[in-house]
Enzyme design. Structure first.
Site, PDB file in Angstrom:
ATOM      1  N   GLU A 123       0.831  -1.205   0.000  1.00  0.00           N
ATOM      2  CA  GLU A 123       0.000   0.000   0.000  1.00  0.00           C
ATOM      3  C   GLU A 123       0.866   1.255   0.000  1.00  0.00           C
ATOM      4  OE1 GLU A 123      -3.047  -0.222  -1.215  1.00  0.00           O
ATOM      5  OE2 GLU A 123      -3.573  -1.564   0.418  1.00  0.00           O
TER       6      GLU A 123
ATOM      7  N   GLY B 103     -12.935   3.002  -1.387  1.00  0.00           N
ATOM      8  CA  GLY B 103     -11.531   2.597  -1.522  1.00  0.00           C
ATOM      9  C   GLY B 103     -11.376   1.352  -2.380  1.00  0.00           C
ATOM     10  N   LEU B 104     -12.356   1.081  -3.240  1.00  0.00           N
ATOM     11  CA  LEU B 104     -12.313  -0.131  -4.066  1.00  0.00           C
ATOM     12  C   LEU B 104     -12.112   0.216  -5.542  1.00  0.00           C
ATOM     13  CD1 LEU B 104     -15.192  -2.066  -2.239  1.00  0.00           C
ATOM     14  CD2 LEU B 104     -12.719  -2.323  -1.918  1.00  0.00           C
TER      15      LEU B 104
ATOM     16  N   GLY C  51     -16.435   5.670  -3.249  1.00  0.00           N
ATOM     17  CA  GLY C  51     -15.918   6.205  -1.975  1.00  0.00           C
ATOM     18  C   GLY C  51     -15.540   5.119  -0.990  1.00  0.00           C
TER      19      GLY C  51
ATOM     20  N   THR D 174       2.853   2.020  -2.156  1.00  0.00           N
ATOM     21  CA  THR D 174       4.157   1.719  -2.749  1.00  0.00           C
ATOM     22  C   THR D 174       4.192   2.049  -4.237  1.00  0.00           C
ATOM     23  OG1 THR D 174       3.375  -0.535  -3.011  1.00  0.00           O
ATOM     24  CG2 THR D 174       4.773  -0.104  -1.112  1.00  0.00           C
ATOM     25  N   ASP D 175       3.019   2.166  -4.874  1.00  0.00           N
ATOM     26  CA  ASP D 175       3.036   2.325  -6.348  1.00  0.00           C
ATOM     27  C   ASP D 175       3.735   3.614  -6.780  1.00  0.00           C
ATOM     28  OD1 ASP D 175       0.830   3.872  -5.510  1.00  0.00           O
ATOM     29  OD2 ASP D 175      -0.523   3.150  -7.087  1.00  0.00           O
TER      30      ASP D 175
ATOM     31  N   GLU E 228      -6.981  10.442 -14.496  1.00  0.00           N
ATOM     32  CA  GLU E 228      -7.216  10.605 -13.051  1.00  0.00           C
ATOM     33  C   GLU E 228      -6.343  11.736 -12.487  1.00  0.00           C
ATOM     34  OE1 GLU E 228      -8.530   7.466 -11.053  1.00  0.00           O
ATOM     35  OE2 GLU E 228      -8.387   8.495  -9.134  1.00  0.00           O
TER      36      GLU E 228
ATOM     37  N   TYR F 159      -3.596  12.498   0.701  1.00  0.00           N
ATOM     38  CA  TYR F 159      -2.888  11.545  -0.153  1.00  0.00           C
ATOM     39  C   TYR F 159      -1.691  12.240  -0.801  1.00  0.00           C
ATOM     40  CZ  TYR F 159      -2.207   8.036  -3.838  1.00  0.00           C
ATOM     41  OH  TYR F 159      -1.674   7.094  -4.683  1.00  0.00           O
TER      42      TYR F 159
ATOM     43  N   ASP G  23      -4.346   1.047  -9.498  1.00  0.00           N
ATOM     44  CA  ASP G  23      -5.754   0.702  -9.680  1.00  0.00           C
ATOM     45  C   ASP G  23      -6.071   0.433 -11.154  1.00  0.00           C
ATOM     46  OD1 ASP G  23      -5.681   1.345  -7.031  1.00  0.00           O
ATOM     47  OD2 ASP G  23      -6.628   3.305  -7.287  1.00  0.00           O
TER      48      ASP G  23
HETATM   49  C1  GLA Z   1      -5.164   4.631  -4.011  1.00  0.00           C
HETATM   50  C2  GLA Z   1      -4.419   5.070  -5.255  1.00  0.00           C
HETATM   51  C3  GLA Z   1      -3.392   4.026  -5.664  1.00  0.00           C
HETATM   52  C4  GLA Z   1      -2.509   3.625  -4.482  1.00  0.00           C
HETATM   53  C5  GLA Z   1      -3.351   3.314  -3.256  1.00  0.00           C
HETATM   54  C6  GLA Z   1      -2.509   3.057  -2.032  1.00  0.00           C
HETATM   55  O1  GLA Z   1      -5.942   3.514  -4.289  1.00  0.00           O
HETATM   56  O2  GLA Z   1      -5.326   5.256  -6.321  1.00  0.00           O
HETATM   57  O3  GLA Z   1      -2.623   4.512  -6.724  1.00  0.00           O
HETATM   58  O4  GLA Z   1      -1.535   4.604  -4.212  1.00  0.00           O
HETATM   59  O5  GLA Z   1      -4.258   4.355  -2.965  1.00  0.00           O
HETATM   60  O6  GLA Z   1      -1.772   1.901  -2.184  1.00  0.00           O
END
Ligand code: GLA
Length: 419
Positions: A31, A121-122, A119, A33-34, A162, A260, A174
């Site tokens: 998480e 987180g999916l 909303g 890390t991207d 995005e 974020y 994502d």
């Molecule tokens: C969100 C962002 C992703 C990633 C996650 C955390 O989902 O869209 O790019 O950074 O948070 O891992």
């Protein structure tokens, strides 16, 4: 799918040319890390967003959403950073980004209908982008769905939509998940090189979760973590019948409210202070030394999360390949603690859902996605699911929070044409 077609006919007066869909995702581990050039391990959800589409001869985009009962119209020439606002930015932004990448794209009539909760987180926004991107690829003969390389290019366009049009400074996990995941597998994505591996992820217990050597070129490492795991727990947890339970806490999160972006900036600052391109470049062996060189404690905590989390992704892949779900559970727990204490992106609802799931027998549980609300996941023996749901609901009721939504998921398929 019938609903999206019927609605399209009502709104636009004719049948759509086709229907495309893309999934939401949960990230198993890795998480934040991207955007540090690290590793992630998402699965596609069974919940998908449908897009019924017809091409237009002009450059007008008209989009209807079944969820908001609203029509948005915008000329492609008027799309850009911040325009249009709201959910339509994810649709218009994809066409804008494909054009920016040199593709010939015209207008569309689009009807969207989503089963991915917004909303939560999916990745409902990535599902929307990728469903429309898949449609545009087919309708304008871009050929981007044909192979993983094309799909990765489409994912990059969706990320630009995005970041630049919708204004959310997210990484690329994502969109990659929505375009590259395979059924029954988790996607190991190296966000620096773009390399991917499909890691068998089938907890139902027919043996495929252990998946020894099924991915080309991996032939290594499967025995080590099994050997070091507690043998009783390991034997129990490799038995059949485990599930992944998602809890949508309904504490709504937003990725463009500043938090974020603030985490992302801290990582960039830490990498700059350490003289590396990204925190991926800090070897876990050198972590203490790197931490000592940073200018403040917040940067130290953020860096410690990223460096240990990337290592946990590797360990989790090894544990999955070895069929060692007890170790996967321990890694989930460690990831959650790191996100809560070092990265500070959890919240009371996420912590309570994770603790209640553990109390009801989860091998491990963690928040998933960006945090500050959204969803958690728990790895559970199938027989413990009802207890876990009850325990989570009771923990929320006790605190006077809205009732959470819990559902079991399996690893679904990436964006595709459905009709
Ligand atoms: C969100 C962002 C992703 C990633 C996650 C955390 O989902 O869209 O790019 O950074 O948070 O891992």
């Amino acid at each position: 799918m019938t609903r999206v077609v019927d609605t399209h006919r009502l709104v636009f007066g004719s049948d759509p040319e086709g229907v495309w869909s893309a999934p939401g995702r949960v990230n198993l581990i890795g998480e934040h890390t991207d955007y540090n050039d690290g590793l992630v391990l998402p699965i596609a959800l069974p919940q998908r967003t449908d897009a019924a589409c017809s091409p237009r001869a002009d450059d007008l985009l008209r989009v209807w959403s079944v969820q908001t009962d609203e029509l948005v119209e915008v000329a492609l020439a008027d799309v850009g950073p911040g325009r249009p606002e709201g959910w339509a930015a994810y649709v218009a932004g994809v066409l804008w980004a494909l054009r920016a990448a040199g593709h010939e794209v015209r207008g569309l009539d689009v009807t969207v209908d989503s089963a991915v909760p917004v909303g939560a987180g999916l990745s409902s926004s990535a599902a929307l982008e990728c469903a429309v991107g898949a449609a545009a690829s087919d309708l304008f003969s871009l050929g981007l769905l044909a192979d993983d390389a094309g799909r990765a290019r489409l994912a990059a366009a969706c990320v630009r939509a995005e970041n630049e049009v919708a204004g959310a400074p997210t990484g690329g996990m994502d969109q990659s998940a929505a375009l590259l995941c395979r059924a029954g597998h988790a996607l190991l994505l190296d966000c620096r090189s773009g390399a991917t591996e499909q890691v068998p992820f089938d907890l139902a217990g027919d043996g495929t979760a252990s998946g020894h050597g099924t991915t080309a070129g991996d032939g290594s490492a499967s025995g080590d973590s099994a050997a070091s795991a507690d043998s009783a727990a390991s034997a129990d947890s490799t038995a059949s019948g485990h599930v992944l339970l998602v809890t949508d806490t309904r504490a709504e999160h937003s990725l463009n409210d500043g938090q974020y972006g603030e985490r992302r900036s801290s990582c960039e600052q830490a990498a700059a202070e350490l003289g590396v391109a990204a925190l991926r470049d800090v070897d876990p062996k050198d972590l203490d030394d790197a931490l000592a060189r940073l200018s403040d404690d917040v940067l130290r905590r953020r860096t410690r999360h990223i460096v240990t989390e990337i290592a946990r992704v590797q360990a989790c892949v090894e544990a999955l390949r070895a069929g060692d779900l007890a170790e996967v559970g321990r890694l989930f727990d460690a990831s959650h603690a790191s996100l809560r204490d070092d990265y500070e992106v959890s919240c009371a609802e996420l912590d309570a859902s994770v603790e209640a799931a553990r109390g009801a027998g989860a091998l491990g549980a963690r928040m998933t996605g960006g945090g500050f609300g959204g969803s958690s996941i728990a790895l559970l023996p199938a027989g413990a699911v009802d207890d876990a749901k009850r325990a989570i609901a009771a923990a929320f009721a006790e605190r006077g929070w809205r009732e959470p939504r819990c559902f079991v998921v399996t690893a679904g398929v990436a964006a595709r044409r459905d009709a």
